[in-house]
Design an enzyme around this catalytic site. Structure first.
Site, PDB file in Angstrom:
ATOM      1  N   TYR A  73       0.843  -1.215   0.000  1.00 31.70           N
ATOM      2  CA  TYR A  73       0.000   0.000   0.000  1.00 31.70           C
ATOM      3  C   TYR A  73       0.876   1.263   0.000  1.00 31.70           C
ATOM      4  O   TYR A  73       0.625   2.205  -0.756  1.00 31.70           O
ATOM      5  CB  TYR A  73      -0.896  -0.053   1.231  1.00 31.70           C
ATOM      6  CG  TYR A  73      -1.949   1.014   1.352  1.00 31.70           C
ATOM      7  CD1 TYR A  73      -3.221   0.833   0.810  1.00 31.70           C
ATOM      8  CD2 TYR A  73      -1.697   2.192   2.057  1.00 31.70           C
ATOM      9  CE1 TYR A  73      -4.205   1.808   0.953  1.00 31.70           C
ATOM     10  CE2 TYR A  73      -2.678   3.169   2.209  1.00 31.70           C
ATOM     11  CZ  TYR A  73      -3.931   2.963   1.656  1.00 31.70           C
ATOM     12  OH  TYR A  73      -4.904   3.936   1.814  1.00 31.70           O
TER      13      TYR A  73
ATOM     14  N   LYS B 242       0.869   4.058  -2.921  1.00 28.13           N
ATOM     15  CA  LYS B 242       0.472   5.434  -2.597  1.00 28.13           C
ATOM     16  C   LYS B 242       1.629   6.410  -2.810  1.00 28.13           C
ATOM     17  O   LYS B 242       1.404   7.574  -3.150  1.00 28.13           O
ATOM     18  CB  LYS B 242      -0.053   5.513  -1.160  1.00 28.13           C
ATOM     19  CG  LYS B 242      -1.360   4.747  -0.953  1.00 28.13           C
ATOM     20  CD  LYS B 242      -2.502   5.333  -1.778  1.00 28.13           C
ATOM     21  CE  LYS B 242      -3.851   4.712  -1.462  1.00 28.13           C
ATOM     22  NZ  LYS B 242      -4.943   5.298  -2.245  1.00 28.13           N
TER      23      LYS B 242
ATOM     24  N   PRO C 235      -4.605  11.636   2.744  1.00 26.44           N
ATOM     25  CA  PRO C 235      -5.364  11.558   3.997  1.00 26.44           C
ATOM     26  C   PRO C 235      -4.602  10.769   5.057  1.00 26.44           C
ATOM     27  O   PRO C 235      -3.881   9.811   4.738  1.00 26.44           O
ATOM     28  CB  PRO C 235      -6.646  10.798   3.606  1.00 26.44           C
ATOM     29  CG  PRO C 235      -6.700  10.843   2.109  1.00 26.44           C
ATOM     30  CD  PRO C 235      -5.267  10.904   1.661  1.00 26.44           C
TER      31      PRO C 235
HETATM   32  N1  CAA Z   1       1.639   1.455  13.924  1.00 26.74           N
HETATM   33  C1  CAA Z   1       2.614   1.088  14.772  1.00 26.74           C
HETATM   34  N2  CAA Z   1       2.788  -0.160  15.210  1.00 26.74           N
HETATM   35  C2  CAA Z   1       1.950  -1.090  14.761  1.00 26.74           C
HETATM   36  C3  CAA Z   1       0.924  -0.798  13.858  1.00 26.74           C
HETATM   37  C4  CAA Z   1       0.769   0.550  13.454  1.00 26.74           C
HETATM   38  N3  CAA Z   1      -0.210   0.939  12.635  1.00 26.74           N
HETATM   39  N4  CAA Z   1       0.254  -1.935  13.572  1.00 26.74           N
HETATM   40  C5  CAA Z   1       0.842  -2.914  14.281  1.00 26.74           C
HETATM   41  N5  CAA Z   1       1.864  -2.411  15.016  1.00 26.74           N
HETATM   42  C6  CAA Z   1       2.725  -3.125  15.915  1.00 26.74           C
HETATM   43  C7  CAA Z   1       1.925  -4.044  16.856  1.00 26.74           C
HETATM   44  O1  CAA Z   1       1.382  -3.326  17.947  1.00 26.74           O
HETATM   45  C8  CAA Z   1       2.975  -5.023  17.267  1.00 26.74           C
HETATM   46  O2  CAA Z   1       3.864  -4.441  18.188  1.00 26.74           O
HETATM   47  P1  CAA Z   1       4.178  -5.157  19.579  1.00 26.74           P
HETATM   48  O3  CAA Z   1       4.797  -6.460  19.171  1.00 26.74           O
HETATM   49  O4  CAA Z   1       5.089  -4.191  20.261  1.00 26.74           O
HETATM   50  O5  CAA Z   1       2.835  -5.305  20.233  1.00 26.74           O
HETATM   51  C9  CAA Z   1       3.781  -5.215  15.973  1.00 26.74           C
HETATM   52  O6  CAA Z   1       3.530  -4.035  15.186  1.00 26.74           O
HETATM   53  C10 CAA Z   1       3.331  -6.430  15.159  1.00 26.74           C
HETATM   54  O7  CAA Z   1       1.914  -6.335  14.997  1.00 26.74           O
HETATM   55  P2  CAA Z   1       0.935  -7.594  15.177  1.00 26.74           P
HETATM   56  O8  CAA Z   1       1.231  -8.343  16.424  1.00 26.74           O
HETATM   57  O9  CAA Z   1      -0.462  -7.069  14.978  1.00 26.74           O
HETATM   58  O10 CAA Z   1       1.426  -8.532  13.973  1.00 26.74           O
HETATM   59  P3  CAA Z   1       0.574  -9.270  12.902  1.00 26.74           P
HETATM   60  O11 CAA Z   1       1.550  -9.931  12.001  1.00 26.74           O
HETATM   61  O12 CAA Z   1      -0.528 -10.062  13.535  1.00 26.74           O
HETATM   62  O13 CAA Z   1      -0.177  -8.090  12.103  1.00 26.74           O
HETATM   63  C11 CAA Z   1      -0.315  -6.066  10.868  1.00 26.74           C
HETATM   64  C12 CAA Z   1       0.584  -7.033  11.589  1.00 26.74           C
HETATM   65  C13 CAA Z   1      -0.945  -6.739   9.649  1.00 26.74           C
HETATM   66  C14 CAA Z   1       0.580  -4.921  10.414  1.00 26.74           C
HETATM   67  C15 CAA Z   1      -1.475  -5.590  11.767  1.00 26.74           C
HETATM   68  O14 CAA Z   1      -0.964  -5.176  13.008  1.00 26.74           O
HETATM   69  C16 CAA Z   1      -2.200  -4.416  11.176  1.00 26.74           C
HETATM   70  O15 CAA Z   1      -3.110  -4.577  10.379  1.00 26.74           O
HETATM   71  N6  CAA Z   1      -1.789  -3.171  11.543  1.00 26.74           N
HETATM   72  C17 CAA Z   1      -2.361  -1.961  11.007  1.00 26.74           C
HETATM   73  C18 CAA Z   1      -1.560  -1.451   9.856  1.00 26.74           C
HETATM   74  C19 CAA Z   1      -2.127  -0.116   9.452  1.00 26.74           C
HETATM   75  O16 CAA Z   1      -1.958   0.891  10.132  1.00 26.74           O
HETATM   76  N7  CAA Z   1      -2.850  -0.062   8.310  1.00 26.74           N
HETATM   77  C20 CAA Z   1      -3.492   1.120   7.870  1.00 26.74           C
HETATM   78  C21 CAA Z   1      -4.858   0.736   7.348  1.00 26.74           C
HETATM   79  S1  CAA Z   1      -5.863   2.178   7.075  1.00 26.74           S
HETATM   80  C22 CAA Z   1      -5.314   2.767   5.630  1.00 26.74           C
HETATM   81  O17 CAA Z   1      -4.513   2.218   4.949  1.00 26.74           O
HETATM   82  C23 CAA Z   1      -5.877   4.083   5.188  1.00 26.74           C
HETATM   83  C24 CAA Z   1      -4.798   5.076   5.115  1.00 26.74           C
HETATM   84  O18 CAA Z   1      -4.438   5.477   3.995  1.00 26.74           O
HETATM   85  C25 CAA Z   1      -4.242   5.681   6.332  1.00 26.74           C
END
Ligand code: CAA
Length: 241
Positions: free
Chosen positions: A147, A151, A177
């Site tokens: 992504y 972007k 955004p």
């Molecule tokens: N920012 C900072 N840290 C993050 C994070 C984020 N957005 N997402 C996950 N982490 C951290 C977790 O808290 C975890 O840290 P700890 O081990 O210290 O707890 C570490 O990264 C690993 O995360 P997971 O245990 O959740 O690992 P996973 O393999 O099960 O999943 C993941 C990883 C797929 C990245 C999942 O955490 C996730 O979906 N995170 C969100 C990612 C995100 O922000 N996506 C944006 C979507 S919205 C969008 O895209 C619109 C836009 O334009 C802004």
């Protein structure tokens, strides 16, 4: 005659708010969507904006879709490349399908749609291309190599096309955004939003789709002809480039 605008992914989330805002400004709007028929039907009934189902990652489908819109509404003056998907997963677990789906829908689509309207815009000496990028294309985001790459790719596309269109009355701008209160952000684990996202947004909340849409109408206006090649960050102060 009112100008014609296409909004890709224009029936849900940020795209729906953009379609409605453009309609409220007097544009004739075509809202594209790919899959969710029920949401599109409801959107059309609620707002009276015609919807067009085609997959923006497929060039031939875009060709047919744009031709239909031109037949129905007239030549396209404004294109908002908004359609986007996520397949969030760390790179070491990411499949080729996760990569391809996001690059095709979020980046190839912008080539497909823009290529199909740019010649007409050049011929008529007017155009507004508005690409919806993301904070995560600006700063990178763990779990979003695909992504973030797509972007960020949009930002290069925007600047290059701004140069090409400048002498022809065509502007090309991006909006990046931050975290907006939509289904896409709702799909992020709640705990991640609460502990890793919200505390880093100085404004202290998620954004709204309408807050993005009002920037689109600003850039789409005839009076916005001197704004081109820009990227406008709308993220509550979370990231300042
Ligand atoms: N920012 C900072 N840290 C993050 C994070 C984020 N957005 N997402 C996950 N982490 C951290 C977790 O808290 C975890 O840290 P700890 O081990 O210290 O707890 C570490 O990264 C690993 O995360 P997971 O245990 O959740 O690992 P996973 O393999 O099960 O999943 C993941 C990883 C797929 C990245 C999942 O955490 C996730 O979906 N995170 C969100 C990612 C995100 O922000 N996506 C944006 C979507 S919205 C969008 O895209 C619109 C836009 O334009 C802004």
């Amino acid at each position: 005659m009112a100008r014609v605008a296409i909004v890709t992914g224009g029936t849900r989330g940020i795209g729906a708010a953009i379609s409605v805002a453009l309609k409220n400004k007097g544009y004739r709007v075509a809202a594209n969507y790919a899959g969710n028929d029920a949401a599109a039907r409801q959107f059309q009934a609620e707002h009276g904006i015609p919807v067009y189902k085609f997959d923006v990652s497929d060039f031939e489908a875009c060709e047919k879709g744009v031709q239909q819109i031109v037949r129905d509404l007239g030549p396209v003056d404004i294109l908002v490349n908004n359609a986007g998907i996520t397949r969030d997963v760390m790179l070491h677990k990411m499949t080729k399908e996760n990569w391809d789906a996001v690059i095709r829908t979020n980046l190839d689509s912008v080539f497909n749609m823009t290529r199909l309207v740019i010649e007409g815009m050049r011929a008529r000496n007017f155009g507004r291309i508005i690409n919806i990028s993301s904070i995560n294309g600006r700063k990178g985001q763990l779990g979003q190599v695909n992504y973030s790459a797509a972007k960020a790719g949009l930002l290069g596309f925007t600047k290059a096309l701004a140069l090409e269109g400048a002498a022809k009355g065509i502007t090309c701008n991006a909006i990046a955004p931050g975290y907006i209160n939509t289904d896409m952000v709702a799909a992020v684990p709640k705990e991640v939003i609460e502990t890793k996202v919200l505390p880093f947004i100085p404004v202290g909340r998620l954004g709204t789709a309408e807050e993005i849409a009002r920037c689109v109408t600003f850039l789409a206006a005839d009076e916005a002809g001197f704004i081109t090649g820009a990227c406008i960050d709308i993220n509550g102060g979370q990231y300042m480039a």
